[in-house]
Design an enzyme around this catalytic site. Structure first.
Site, PDB file in Angstrom:
ATOM      1  N   ASP A 208       2.465 100.889 -32.915  1.00  0.00           N
ATOM      2  CA  ASP A 208       3.644 100.882 -32.045  1.00  0.00           C
ATOM      3  C   ASP A 208       4.896 100.780 -32.905  1.00  0.00           C
ATOM      4  OD1 ASP A 208       4.561  97.802 -32.150  1.00  0.00           O
ATOM      5  OD2 ASP A 208       2.375  97.876 -32.086  1.00  0.00           O
ATOM      6  N   ASP A 210       7.177  98.306 -32.552  1.00  0.00           N
ATOM      7  CA  ASP A 210       7.727  96.981 -32.286  1.00  0.00           C
ATOM      8  C   ASP A 210       8.695  97.109 -31.110  1.00  0.00           C
ATOM      9  OD1 ASP A 210       7.336  94.268 -33.304  1.00  0.00           O
ATOM     10  OD2 ASP A 210       9.486  94.287 -33.692  1.00  0.00           O
TER      11      ASP A 210
END
Length: 288
Positions: A208, A210
Site C-alpha cells: 500500500d 501508507d
C-alpha cells in the site's frame, strides 16, 4: 561452514517447492519462547528453515513478537543467513504495491521492545552503520528479479511501533525525512541478527501507499491481504533462488559473522556468569 538459510516471514512462505525433509521443530531459548516452531529441511544443497514471525495464525502483534527468542533459536540450530520478508507501506510513487524493495538503512521509531541480547553484566556495542549484509541483499535482489518482480534498491525502512497504522501527519513527516518504506517488524530484528553474527537481509513487499497518497487515502487491510496473496508465489520463487545462489558460496565475505569481534566491553572477570550463560549461542564464540 555450510550455509543455513532462514526465512522470517508470513504464511505465504510455509510451502516452498522442492523443500525436502521438512518438519516443524521446537527450539528452546533462554530469552523466552519463539514465535512458533521452526520449519526445517533442505532445499537442494542448502539447509533451509522458516520461522513464522507472528506465529501460525498471526497470534503475535508487532510489539509482542519475541524477537530475541526468535534470533537466538535460529542461531542455536546453526542458521548463518536470515532473510526477512515482510509487508510494508510505501512513501514513494514509483515503489508501487506489488513491488519488492531491498532494504538497506533503517530508522528505528519503536520504543516498547527489548532491543539487545546484552546489558548489565555483559555489555556490548555492535556497529549498525551498515545493518544488512551486502552480499545477501545482492543475492536476494537477483533472486527477486528472476522471479519476475519489479525490485528497488537501498530503501530506507522506517520501523514504527504499531499496531495502528500511521496518522496522515506521521506519514507525511516520514516521507519528508527521506524514508522509502514503513513497517513494524524489522526492528529490533536486524539489530539482534547483527549481535548474533548472522548475515541479515530484508525484503519489503509493498502492499500500500501508507496514508500520504492523495489518491489512495487510508490503508485498507483487505487491500494489503490481496496484495500479499499476489506476492506470495513470487516470494517463494525468490527464496528458492536465494538458496540456490548460497549453495555456490561457502561463506560470506562481508564480515557479518565477526560482528562481535571487538564489541564486548565488559572485562571477563566482571561478566555476570548467568548473563554469559544465556549468551552461549549468540556470543559464545567471543565469550569463551
Amino acid at each position: 561452514m555450510d550455509r543455513h538459510l532462514a526465512i522470517i516471514g508470513g504464511s505465504g512462505l510455509y510451502q516452498i517447492d522442492g523443500m525436502e525433509e521438512a518438519a516443524w521443530r521446537s527450539v528452546e531459548s533462554p530469552f523466552g519462547t519463539p514465535s512458533d516452531e521452526i520449519l526445517t529441511g533442505r532445499l537442494g544443497a542448502v539447509r533451509l528453515s522458516f520461522l513464522p514471525r507472528h506465529g501460525r495464525g498471526h497470534v503475535h502483534s508487532p510489539t509482542d513478537v519475541p524477537y530475541r527468542a526468535n534470533i537466538d533459536a535460529l542461531k542455536r540450530i546453526g542458521v548463518t543467513d536470515v532473510v526477512s520478508v515482510s509487508a510494508c507501506g510505501s512513501f514513494r510513487e514509483e515503489m508501487a504495491p506489488g513491488d519488492f524493495v531491498i532494504v538497506d538503512p533503517f530508522i528505528d521509531r519503536t520504543f516498547a521492545r527489548e532491543k539487545s541480547f546484552f546489558g548489565s553484566g555483559c555489555v556490548a556495542h555492535v556497529s549498525l552503520a551498515e545493518p544488512v549484509c551486502p552480499e545477501l541483499s545482492t543475492t536476494a535482489r537477483a533472486a527477486a528479479e528472476a522471479a519476475g518482480v519489479r525490485v528497488h534498491d537501498c530503501g530506507t525502512y522506517l520501523a514504527m511501533e504499531g499496531p495502528q497504522f500511521s496518522t496522515l501527519a506521521e506519514s507525511r513527516m516520514y516521507r519528508a525525512w527521506g524514508c522509502d518504506v514503513i513497517g513494524m517488524t524489522n526492528m529490533p530484528e536486524a539489530k539482534l541478527a547483527r549481535e548474533a553474527e548472522l548475515c541479515y537481509a530484508s525484503v519489503a513487499m509493498i502492499t500500500d501507499y501508507d496514508s500520504w497518497h492523495p489518491e489512495h487515502g487510508a490503508v485498507e487491510i483487505t487491500q494489503i491481504i490481496e496484495t500479499l496473496k499476489g506476492n506470495a508465489e513470487a516470494a517463494r520463487s525468490m527464496v528458492t533462488g536465494i538458496a540456490r545462489a548460497l549453495s555456490e558460496k561457502p561463506s560470506c565475505e562481508a564480515g557479518c559473522d565477526r560482528a562481535l569481534e571487538h564489541a564486548v566491553m565488559t572485562a571477563p572477570e566482571k561478566r555476570d556468569p548467568q548473563v554469559a550463560a544465556k549468551l552461549d549461542a549468540v556470543a559464545g564464540r567471543v565469550l569463551q
